[in-house]
Each structure stands twice: as C-alpha cells, then as structure tokens.
Enzyme design. Structure first.
Site, PDB file in Angstrom:
ATOM      1  N   GLN A 197      -6.759  -0.388 -11.784  1.00 18.05           N
ATOM      2  CA  GLN A 197      -5.745  -1.346 -11.354  1.00 18.05           C
ATOM      3  C   GLN A 197      -5.992  -1.806  -9.918  1.00 18.05           C
ATOM      4  OE1 GLN A 197      -1.878   0.370 -10.566  1.00 18.05           O
ATOM      5  NE2 GLN A 197      -0.808  -1.454 -11.264  1.00 18.05           N
ATOM      6  N   GLY A 198      -6.207  -3.114  -9.722  1.00 20.17           N
ATOM      7  CA  GLY A 198      -6.435  -3.641  -8.381  1.00 20.17           C
ATOM      8  C   GLY A 198      -5.200  -4.349  -7.834  1.00 20.17           C
ATOM      9  N   TYR A 199      -4.275  -3.578  -7.335  1.00 21.67           N
ATOM     10  CA  TYR A 199      -3.038  -4.143  -6.786  1.00 21.67           C
ATOM     11  C   TYR A 199      -2.985  -3.976  -5.265  1.00 21.67           C
ATOM     12  CZ  TYR A 199      -0.289  -5.199 -11.038  1.00 21.67           C
ATOM     13  OH  TYR A 199       0.211  -5.736 -12.178  1.00 21.67           O
ATOM     14  N   SER A 200      -2.844  -2.727  -4.809  1.00 26.46           N
ATOM     15  CA  SER A 200      -2.625  -2.483  -3.374  1.00 26.46           C
ATOM     16  C   SER A 200      -3.812  -2.925  -2.537  1.00 26.46           C
ATOM     17  CB  SER A 200      -2.394  -0.989  -3.122  1.00 26.46           C
ATOM     18  OG  SER A 200      -1.212  -0.568  -3.730  1.00 26.46           O
ATOM     19  N   GLU A 252       7.312  -0.162 -20.685  1.00 29.40           N
ATOM     20  CA  GLU A 252       7.189   1.271 -20.981  1.00 29.40           C
ATOM     21  C   GLU A 252       7.817   2.115 -19.877  1.00 29.40           C
ATOM     22  OE1 GLU A 252       5.746   3.637 -23.207  1.00 29.40           O
ATOM     23  OE2 GLU A 252       6.095   2.042 -24.647  1.00 29.40           O
ATOM     24  N   SER A 279       7.026   3.096  -3.958  1.00 26.94           N
ATOM     25  CA  SER A 279       7.524   4.331  -3.341  1.00 26.94           C
ATOM     26  C   SER A 279       8.989   4.539  -3.715  1.00 26.94           C
ATOM     27  CB  SER A 279       7.396   4.245  -1.823  1.00 26.94           C
ATOM     28  OG  SER A 279       8.360   3.333  -1.315  1.00 26.94           O
ATOM     29  N   ASN A 280       9.438   5.770  -3.570  1.00 33.81           N
ATOM     30  CA  ASN A 280      10.827   6.045  -3.940  1.00 33.81           C
ATOM     31  C   ASN A 280      11.806   5.245  -3.077  1.00 33.81           C
ATOM     32  OD1 ASN A 280       9.589   7.682  -5.752  1.00 33.81           O
ATOM     33  ND2 ASN A 280      10.710   9.550  -5.208  1.00 33.81           N
ATOM     34  N   GLU A 281      11.376   4.889  -1.874  1.00 34.10           N
ATOM     35  CA  GLU A 281      12.234   4.040  -1.034  1.00 34.10           C
ATOM     36  C   GLU A 281      12.309   2.623  -1.621  1.00 34.10           C
ATOM     37  OE1 GLU A 281       9.958   6.206   0.114  1.00 34.10           O
ATOM     38  OE2 GLU A 281      11.451   7.604   0.897  1.00 34.10           O
TER      39      GLU A 281
END
Lengths: 379, 398
Positions: free
Chosen positions: B126-129, B244, B383-385
């Site tokens: 996956q090329g996201y970040s 999903e 992230s959870n934030e």
C-alpha cells in the site's frame, strides 16, 4: 445469534421512553423526590396497567412471559430518564426472589402493583460479601426468632414486606446455613429508620429485635438461601448495569449538546480538540457499557453459574470504572453549571456514582471475576 | 436478544476449527505460538490453503470468488483463525485493493488482478503515507504527470509494509497540483518491477524489517492502471477505509494472546508461587480480559446490526481504538510476566530453525520485541487520535 433487541423488545423500550417524555420531565422528578414517599403511586399503578411489573415473570406465575432482558430494558430507559420508582427493588430483586422461591401469592400482589418489597442483604460489617450474615434466625417452636441489623435497605420505608437473610447455621461468613425470611415490617420487633439517599431514593436501617415469624416465612429451604441470594444479586447487577448504561447515554448526550451550544473565545466549546477527544472517549465508554450490560442480561438468564457470575462481574467492573470517568468528565465539561443542583447533569452524576456501590463496586467485582477466571484459556 | 450460535453456525465453527487443525502446517503453527518471524512463503502457503478451500475471498461478491458468508460466519472465521494460531491474512490485496477494483475497476483490471489476488500469486503493498503526509494524508506530494499514454510518477512513499515482498503497489498520487488538496488525487496500480522504483528498509525499534521507504524516479505507469476517474482517488481511498470494518477488531487473536499471558504467568514463579496467583497481576489480567469482552460484545452488536441489513456506521473508529489498546495492553502483560528474561536480545531465536538452546524459557525471546513492535498499532491505519477526531466529527457532530 442476534445480539440486538427484537421488535417486541424495541416496542417495549419505546413505550417506556414515551412515558418519560410525556409524564416525567425533570421538574416532575424534582417534585416527586421532595414528597414523603419519594415516588409516585400513580405512576406505579400505570406501570402495573402497562404490564411492566409483570414483564419478567412467566405466565404460570402470573406474569407476561418475558424475562430479565425485558426488565433490564425497562431499567435502561428509566436510567435515561432518571426515574425514581423502585422497579429494581420491588420487581427485579424482591419479585425475582419470590419467583425463584415459588411464592406466587405475594408475586401476584407485586405484579398488580399492590405490594412493594425490599431486600436487606447488607449488614454494617458485611461490605459487599453476600455471605457475611451476622443476623441470627433461631428456631423457636415451628417458627423462627430473628435478630440483627440490616444496613441501607433500599425501598424499605415503602415496603409491605422485607426479605432478609438470617443465619440458621454455619459461621458468620459461610455460604452454608443462610436462610431467607419474608418479614412484615409492622411485626413486633421490627424498626425501620428511613432516610433519603444522596441520589434522591429512599432507604432505611432495619433493626430486627427478636422478630417472630412462622415457618411459612421461609423462602426456599432452611439454610439454603445463599444460591438464591447470589443468583438474585447477579441478575440485579445485570439489570443495574442497564440502568447505568441508560444514565450514561443521557449524560453523554447532554454534554455533547452543551459543548455545541456553549460559546467561549468566540466559538462553541465543541471546536476545541482537547474536548473533542475526551467526548470521543465518553462516547466509546457509553457504547461499550451498553454492550456489557446487555451481555450480563443475556448471560444472567443462563443456568451455568460461572458464565452468569463472570458476565455480571465483568459488566459491573466495566460500568463502575467507565461510569466514574463518564460522570466526572461530564461534570467537568459542563464547567460551573455542572456543579449546580439546577442542572439535571448533577443528578445523573449522583445516581451513576451510587450505582457503583450497589451489589459490589468495581474493585469487588474485578477480584471476583479474576477468581472465577482461573488460568484457563479465555472463552 | 441472545448470544447463542444457531446450529448451522455451530456446525460452521466446528468445520473451520477442524479445517485449521487438519491443514495449518505444523511449522507455521509452531512459529505462531512462539511469536517467531514468518517468511513470505509462510503467509503464501497458508493463504493458498485457504484459497483451495474457497475461503480466501471473505467479503467479496460470489461472482469474484467470495464464499458468501453471513456477518456471523465472518465473525466466526476471524475468531477461529485468531484462536487457532493461523497467520493473519495479508490485507493489502484481499481486503484493500481487491474490493477497490471490484467497486471501481474496469473489466480489464478485474480480469488482470482479481484472480491473482485471490490465489495469492501476486503480493500487494500500500503506497499511501509519505514523509510529509501522515495523519494529514491528503497533503501527499508524489506526482503523476500524463505523458503519451502513461503517467510519469515521481516522489516517495513511506511506512510501506512488506514492500520487500510485493509484486504490485497501489498508490495515491497527485494528478492535479492546482486543485484543492483532496480533489487532485488519483488511485494508481503500479508494477513493482517497473524501472525507477527503489525499496529501502526501515528498521523498527524491535530490530525487525517490516516497513520500507519506496522511491519513484520517473516511473512510467500505463494510464490503463488508473482506478476510478482521474482526480477521484480520495473518494476511492475513503471507500477503502470504510471497507471490512469488523476484522480490525482481531478479537480471536487477542483472546489467544491473553491465554498466552495466563500460561506464561502460570509458569513464571514469584515468592515460590506461580505469578498468576499474585492478586495484583491477576487483576491486571482481569482488566484486560474485561476490556476485551467489551470489545467483543460491541463487535457482536455491530455484526448483529449488519445481519439485520443495517449499513455499518462509523464504528470502525471505535473498534480500531479499543482493539489496538487491548493488543498493546496484552503485550505489556507479556513483558511484565517474564521479568528479567525480557532483557536478552537473541536475534536468531526469533526465527525458526535456530538450533542452540534458548536463553531462559523458550517463550521469552520474542516478547519484548513484540511489545516494542506493537506500539505501531495505535499509530497505523489512522492513528487513534485521528480516529477520535473522526468520532467527534461523524458521530458527535462537532
């Protein structure tokens, strides 16, 4: 597997919510808790007419064939509306004991709305240990002579009968040898010193000084009261967790609204990320508390003692821990308004806080859960 | 309202359980139990076994090879594979780009990619970040410029999980520099063998190599590899984030790991008695077990709502936050449980086939690295934030 309300259960809860919306606004509650009795007989009769008092009992016992789930759902809605009528004590706890012991005669009076009940399971020294019973039940002819002090007996001032554990054998903290007796508060030797509680309910210190009862006052077999007490406490705990979940739902919704409408620094408080993230946590707590309460309700109806007890203790621990966070955070985010008597949020906070003390607090149930879990692989 | 599996679901659970017992290769099971490093071949072998049984395309329409399971059956499958020491399904093909191609792809893209995703013959990443686009993903800068039937891609992706194994990468790239930042993004499929792609490992704090930097230097990608319309990549990405939801809870896997905590705490001694008899440690385990129950029960409410045909809402964020917190809490307990033997760092002991005697108990070697590695859980996947921000916006209306 359908871990969701059935259509009938949804309709039942809707009807309770509608009653609260129509007949139970906050000022009305305020006026009720200021009366001597602390709640409304008229409402109680309405509950009887609507069938809510008979919901958890079988048709053979004169009920409407629901179960604890339905009673829990009523209490969840009562939690949302902060209803003070003693449904937990008369129906779930007292009615539950009568039902388990087969006292259909008294149960019929409960279902009709003619009889209130109280259960004196706590004593000054017992803290949360249900087996710590110092009250004595001495055999006297064909009956018993009961002596002891029952602490913080909810609904006792209104109760037509008080059910009390008394020791007919065994040592003070043993499960063996505890018997359950149905006592008429007007009998000689019974003193009921009533008082209001911090969350607007009614309770009493009940002193039993050589109270004479017949053999027919015994609920279940002599010395065999403990399993009834424990089962009832687990079932009541599950129902109480539902009430707590309902209280949290209103507290979260009110706080959410408050943050959206209260402006500071030229913007609504809801625009501050420090508050957004705290509210997100409260949202998760109230959702998961509902999940745990429902789990305890479903498991409480099962035969397997360990599954029932683990579920009740897990739910009570979770609701106790998260309820404290939700309560304190909701007050904090309401700012100065949160600590006024005028705002409903403070009354919800008091109820949620007191729920943690009932039938064992979070620490008590964490220990109980840990001891029931053993070292086995998680189920 | 009930928590009982129907007879059919019980039969399905037993079938899955038996299949795992019969078909999960023993060497893979042993590695999983000891928390050892899995090779590419271990993942592929297991996925091909599931593929042969017809159980790989979970969540896919039957016409593309999905097993047509109910939400409850999917829950059971997740739970049993987690409890049964199975490797996790590598999500990038099956759970990410596959559903995207099914929803947005051309017929040619479907024919080219879907069968090989399903059979695990092609490994995706996956090329996201990017270095400058983490939580603020839409600020990504990797450019794709049209040139004669191709996009020419230049830029850098980072945190690319298992890119060293990958045959293909799906990327978010900027195709319109002048548009608002969400509106100039496109979704591209890129063959990792294309000239101009360089993969460099990032060593993580546990000493492992899981994540990578991927550099693109004038990489020519046929325009046919665009998924969805040009400049609509953000819509595609959002679809993917919402797809999903329930498998992110990993409840079965956490139940398995919590059982491991108890087994280790029963073997470790303190004051002449098993650690598990220490009341404080027992209560810590109880807290995590209760939090895991709360996750499980909330998941079951969501599964039941799905069964009743209600579309899932933004509860993925709730599940992601709590699931990763529970996973991390379990890794903490594991490290706590082994005391001094958290210290030795014997890299060879983390892979199978090392013949020397273990330092301390055989279960100890991987636990501290496991703890350190799992700090990623509350950071990746939004992230959870970021998830709390989503709840504030989507649920609370802030």
């Amino acid at each position: 597997m359908q871990f969701a309300l059935t259509d009938e259960q949804r309709m039942l809860q809707d009807s309770v919510d509608r009653f609260i919306e129509r007949d139970y606004d906050f000022e009305h509650r305020r006026s009720l808790i200021a009366t001597d009795e602390g709640f409304s007989d008229t409402h109680w009769k309405t509950f009887a007419d609507l069938g809510w008092l008979g919901v958890p009992f079988s048709e053979e016992q004169g009920g409407y064939g629901g179960g604890l789930v339905e009673a829990g759902l009523i209490l969840e809605a009562f939690g949302r509306g902060l209803v003070v009528e003693p449904y937990l004590w008369t129906v779930v706890v007292g009615g539950g004991l009568l039902s388990l012991a087969g006292r259909d005669d008294l149960l019929a009076e409960v279902i009709a709305g003619d009889l209130h009940l109280a259960f004196g399971f706590a004593e000054p020294q017992s803290r949360f240990d249900l087996a710590d019973v110092a009250t004595r039940g001495e055999k006297q002819g064909s009956g018993y002579r009961i002596t002891g002090h029952k602490a913080v007996v909810f609904n006792a001032p209104s109760a037509g009968r008080i059910i009390v554990p008394a020791r007919t054998g065994g040592a003070q903290r043993e499960a063996e040898g505890i018997s359950l007796f149905v006592i008429d508060p007007s009998a000689d030797g019974v003193s009921v010193r009533g008082y209001p509680t911090v969350d607007g309910l009614r309770a009493a210190e009940v002193e039993l000084d050589g109270v004479m009862v017949g053999a027919d006052a015994l609920l279940g077999g002599e010395g065999e009261g403990y399993p009834l007490i424990e089962t009832t406490a687990d079932r009541a705990t599950a129902a109480l967790c539902c009430e707590a979940a309902g209280v949290m739902q209103t507290m979260v919704a009110s706080t959410q609204d408050y943050l959206k409408t209260r402006n500071q620094f030229g913007v609504p408080l809801s625009k501050f990320q420090v508050l957004q993230h705290r509210m997100a946590e409260l949202f998760i707590h109230k959702e998961q508390s509902q999940s745990m309460a429902y789990m305890a309700l479903v498991r409480a109806g099962q035969e397997d003692r360990v599954a029932r007890a683990r579920a009740a203790s897990a739910a009570k621990t979770f609701v106790g821990d998260k309820g404290r966070i939700v309560g304190q955070e909701a007050i904090q985010m309401h700012g100065g308004m949160g600590v006024t008597d005028e705002m409903p949020i403070s009354h919800y906070f008091k109820r949620l806080t007191m729920i943690d003390t009932l039938f064992g607090n979070a620490d008590f149930h964490r220990r109980r859960f840990a001891n029931l879990s053993g070292t086995a692989r998680a189920a | 309202m009930d928590l009982e599996l129907s007879p059919q679901d019980v039969a399905f659970r037993d079938e899955v359980r038996q299949f795992i017992a019969d078909h999960l290769p023993q060497d893979i099971r042993d590695k999983m139990r000891l928390g050892q490093h899995l090779e590419k071949d271990d993942y592929v072998r297991w996925q091909k076994i599931l593929y042969k049984r017809g159980w790989m395309g979970v969540g896919w329409p039957t016409e593309h090879g999905g097993p047509d399971w109910s939400p409850v059956q999917r829950y059971i499958f997740e739970e049993e594979t987690g409890l049964g020491d199975c490797p996790r399904i590598i999500p990038f093909g099956l759970r990410m780009v596959g559903p995207v191609i099914i929803a947005f792809g051309t017929d040619e893209q479907k024919q080219q990619h879907l069968p090989k995703i399903l059979s695990s013959d092609v490994w995706w990443c996956q090329g996201y970040s990017e270095p400058g686009a983490g939580s603020d993903l839409a600020s990504l800068k990797t450019r794709a410029v049209r040139d004669n039937g191709h996009y020419v891609v230049n830029g850098q992706k980072t945190w690319t999980t298992l890119a060293q194994y990958a045959d293909w990468i799906f990327c978010l790239v900027r195709t319109d520099e002048s548009a608002k930042k969400q509106e100039g993004i496109s979704f591209l499929l890129i063959d990792m063998k294309t000239p101009g792609i360089t993969v460099k490992p990032i060593v993580t704090l546990d000493g492992g190599r899981e994540v990578n930097e991927v550099f693109f230097d004038d990489v020519r990608v046929p325009v046919e590899n665009l998924v969805g319309p040009e400049n609509q990549g953000w819509t595609v990405a959002k679809f993917l984030l919402g797809h999903e939801r329930t498998n992110i809870a990993e409840v079965g896997r956490s139940k398995n790991q919590l059982a491991r905590v108890k087994e280790i705490a029963a073997a470790e001694m303190q004051n002449g008695a098993p650690l598990i008899e220490d009341p404080r440690f027992r209560e810590k385990i109880a807290d995590v077990e209760i939090d895991l129950m709360a996750l499980d029960m909330t998941l079951l409410r969501i599964v039941s709502a799905e069964s009743a045909g209600r579309a899932p809402g933004p509860e993925a964020s709730l599940l992601k936050i709590r699931a990763t917190e529970v996973q991390q809490a379990i890794t903490e307990l594991l490290v706590e449980a082994i005391g001094y033997y958290a210290n030795p760092y014997v890299k060879d002991a983390m892979s199978a086939g090392w013949n020397e005697p273990p330092v301390g108990p055989d279960y100890a070697a991987t636990l501290a690295p496991y703890y350190f590695n799992h700090r990623k859980a509350s950071i990746y996947g939004g992230s959870n934030e970021v998830q709390r921000g989503i709840i504030a916006k989507m649920v609370l209306g802030f």
